[in-house]
Design an enzyme around this catalytic site. Sequence first.
Site, PDB file in Angstrom:
ATOM      1  N   TYR A  82       2.721  10.140  -0.274  1.00  0.00           N
ATOM      2  CA  TYR A  82       3.887   9.634   0.444  1.00  0.00           C
ATOM      3  C   TYR A  82       5.194   9.971  -0.272  1.00  0.00           C
ATOM      4  CZ  TYR A  82       0.255   6.650   2.570  1.00  0.00           C
ATOM      5  OH  TYR A  82      -0.880   6.171   3.171  1.00  0.00           O
ATOM      6  N   ASP A 139       0.831  -1.199   0.000  1.00  0.00           N
ATOM      7  CA  ASP A 139       0.000   0.000   0.000  1.00  0.00           C
ATOM      8  C   ASP A 139       0.872   1.258   0.000  1.00  0.00           C
ATOM      9  OD1 ASP A 139      -2.956   1.171   0.939  1.00  0.00           O
ATOM     10  OD2 ASP A 139      -1.277   2.310   1.768  1.00  0.00           O
ATOM     11  N   LYS A 150      -3.198   5.842  -4.068  1.00  0.00           N
ATOM     12  CA  LYS A 150      -4.299   6.759  -3.761  1.00  0.00           C
ATOM     13  C   LYS A 150      -4.179   8.049  -4.558  1.00  0.00           C
ATOM     14  CE  LYS A 150      -3.839   4.944   0.925  1.00  0.00           C
ATOM     15  NZ  LYS A 150      -2.449   4.455   0.824  1.00  0.00           N
ATOM     16  N   HIS A 205      -7.889   9.572  -1.534  1.00  0.00           N
ATOM     17  CA  HIS A 205      -7.184   9.647  -0.253  1.00  0.00           C
ATOM     18  C   HIS A 205      -8.007  10.329   0.838  1.00  0.00           C
ATOM     19  CE1 HIS A 205      -2.782   9.514   1.296  1.00  0.00           C
ATOM     20  NE2 HIS A 205      -3.628   9.201   2.258  1.00  0.00           N
TER      21      HIS A 205
END
Length: 308
Positions: free
Chosen positions: A54, A49, A83, A116
Amino acid sequence: MANNILQETTKLSNGVSMPVFGLGVWKSNNAQAAESVQVAIKNGYRLIDTAKQYGNEAGVGYGIQQALVDNRLNRKDLFVTTKIFNGDQGYLSTLHNFDEQLKRLRLTYVDLLLIHWPVEGKYLDTWTALEKLYKEGKVRAIGVSNFDQDNLADLEKLHRLMPQVNQMEFNPLVQEEHLFNKMNGLGIAMEAWSPLGGGEALNDPTIKAIADKHGKTTAQTILRFDYQMGVITIPKSAHEERIIANAAIDDFALSEDEMAQIKAMNKEQHSIWHQDFAWHKGSEDTGVKDEVSTWDDTDEYLKKEVTY
């Protein structure tokens, strides 16, 4: 040999099988994410994931491809989630930016694509874009993250495809009881981010006593609780011994009384929620900044070649 927990899957509402336990890579740079992904896959993990926010999709993409070579696996053996970043939301923007995410991940499709956060005024258009990507086969399943009952009700009103997954903060301190019941009624699987609940949960004396009884760590006890609650779980770690230990939860079970003790810890104590974000407050000068993490090693991992 892989643990049974890593081989177990749950069937989503569209019939796609998703592993119930995997690896998260939040707050990892590209090098750390690449290494964690390779170590996890080597040790039997099949669910990975990540998210554009990120800033490590390039590292994850490299790690996946190198792990496939090293472990003689095929792409279909893995389940990869990413996401849609808040700043990319909207119909056309989602479609354009998702193509760039695929390139960073070195993939032609992802198994699960999530919105998200429910950005006001945009998440319905973003959902329409996800439906298009789903129909085109660029994603095998679509879902959301951090959507509450009202957000899900908005999607219901569209009378179209409902999310297969809602990834929420879930742990002994945040159990989302009412939302969980709503999701069960809609056939939406619960997936946990922050499944360990941080220091407060990990150091709780009740959990420690239960862990000691089973000869397990508090982290393993919490992850077992999440699992027995029927929640898909993706703990993050950058250390091989912890990646292995996190998945070593299939050789014990919590009793009804032990589950009840942990359920009683619920405070609905969110570490962050959408009202904390600047985009929700209507000003860039207030609230939590919503930015893609930037790492010095991004360009390196975009160009890094897989060794055969």
